[in-house]
Structures are given as C-alpha cells and as structure tokens.
Scaffold this motif. Structure first.
Motif, PDB file in Angstrom:
ATOM      1  N   SER A 137     122.779 -31.081  20.970  1.00 19.47           N
ATOM      2  CA  SER A 137     122.393 -29.777  20.650  1.00 19.47           C
ATOM      3  C   SER A 137     122.969 -28.614  21.700  1.00 19.47           C
ATOM      4  O   SER A 137     123.171 -27.617  21.534  1.00 19.47           O
ATOM      5  N   LYS A 141     125.622 -25.741  21.763  1.00 20.14           N
ATOM      6  CA  LYS A 141     125.477 -24.457  21.866  1.00 20.14           C
ATOM      7  C   LYS A 141     126.114 -23.947  22.987  1.00 20.14           C
ATOM      8  O   LYS A 141     126.976 -22.916  22.914  1.00 20.14           O
ATOM      9  N   ASP A 144     129.749 -23.323  21.995  1.00 23.92           N
ATOM     10  CA  ASP A 144     130.018 -22.479  21.120  1.00 23.92           C
ATOM     11  C   ASP A 144     129.943 -20.969  21.837  1.00 23.92           C
ATOM     12  O   ASP A 144     130.789 -20.115  21.603  1.00 23.92           O
ATOM     13  N   ASP A 145     129.076 -20.977  22.954  1.00 23.95           N
ATOM     14  CA  ASP A 145     129.144 -19.933  23.804  1.00 23.95           C
ATOM     15  C   ASP A 145     130.466 -19.917  24.311  1.00 23.95           C
ATOM     16  O   ASP A 145     130.972 -18.783  24.558  1.00 23.95           O
TER      17      ASP A 145
END
Length: 166
Positions: A137, A141, A144-145
């Motif tokens: 996870s 994250k 995606d950033d």
C-alpha cells in the motif's frame, strides 16, 4: 614461407582504415588486423597505436577460401616469450568532469521529486511495519504520487490545439 593458421609472423603495416590495419606478410600476401585484435584495451583511433610502415608481429587467425587472411596482434603478444609492447602506448581519453559522474549528494538538485525517491515514503516507519500489505500500500501510494506529479509537469508541454487537457 607458407602461411598457416596459428603461426606467428612478422609483417609491415601498409594501410590503415577506421576498422583495422592491413599488414604485408611477404610473398604478395596481405592480411587484415581488425581494430579489436590490436590491443586488449579499447582503441578509439587506430592511428594512436599503429602507423603505416610499422613492423608488427601478428598471429594468423583465419585464412578464408577467397584468400583473405585474418590476423591478430594481441594474440601474438600473448604467445611471445618477450611480451613485447606495441610501438606506441595507447592513452585513454581523460574522464569527463560532468556532474553526471559525481555522486548524488555532490550534484546540484534540479528536481525535488527526483530527490524524494531516495527517501522512504512518508507515513511509513521502516522499523515497525514491514508486512507485505503495508509495504504494497505504501508503494502504491508513492507510485500514484509520482505519476500525478509527472502528469502535471508534462501535460502543459504537449503541443496541439486545445491547450491543457484534463
């Protein structure tokens, strides 16, 4: 003198090209030493090592059906007892002092997003929580950033009509 594969003979450099040197072996026979067979080290310019008129000991590597003779200077030197050096020593080009070769901490920082890749993702403590799900996870994250910042930075640079797209 007959020329056979594996023999070491002396010859004279009669011509130089960008891919090798032609060696006169006598008896109206000429062979080619490819640039990769001149020295164990990288040679950028063959003229740094050989010149027309130089004497060279060569090993006969191949004799093709059409009469072409493949020669090697470096293998002749390996087999000789004297271990003679080529007439001219090859000097490699000096290393560039560009910032590309410097360690990351010595280079100037041009992109904050790039430097953030070296740090652990925020919100994750490396010592406590190392289960696969938490690592995955955190990776998603962080990924995606990075993708959103990359899209934001490149979207305005596209050409075409309509300007920015969403």
């Amino acid at each position: 003198m007959s020329i056979e594969v594996g023999t070491i003979v002396s010859g004279k450099v009669t011509g130089i090209t960008n891919f090798g040197a032609f060696i006169d072996l006598g008896d109206r026979k000429t062979g080619l030493v490819h640039i990769s067979e001149i020295s164990d080290s990288y040679i950028k310019d063959i003229n740094d090592v050989l010149s027309v008129g130089d004497e060279a000991k060569v090993k006969v590597m191949t004799i093709a059906a059409d009469g072409k003779i493949g020669l090697s200077i470096r293998k002749a030197q390996e087999n000789s007892d004297e271990g003679s050096q080529p007439q001219r020593e090859h000097k490699p080009a000096p290393r560039s002092t560009s910032s590309y070769n410097k360690p990351r901490e010595d280079r100037p920082s041009y992109n904050k997003a790039r430097d953030s890749r070296d740090r652990a993702p925020q919100g994750r403590d490396n010592k406590k929580d190392n289960s696969f799900d938490s690592l995955m996870s955190a990776f998603l994250k962080d990924s995606d950033d990075r993708l959103t910042s990359l899209k934001r930075n490149t979207e305005g640079k596209r050409g075409g009509r309509g300007g920015r797209r969403n």
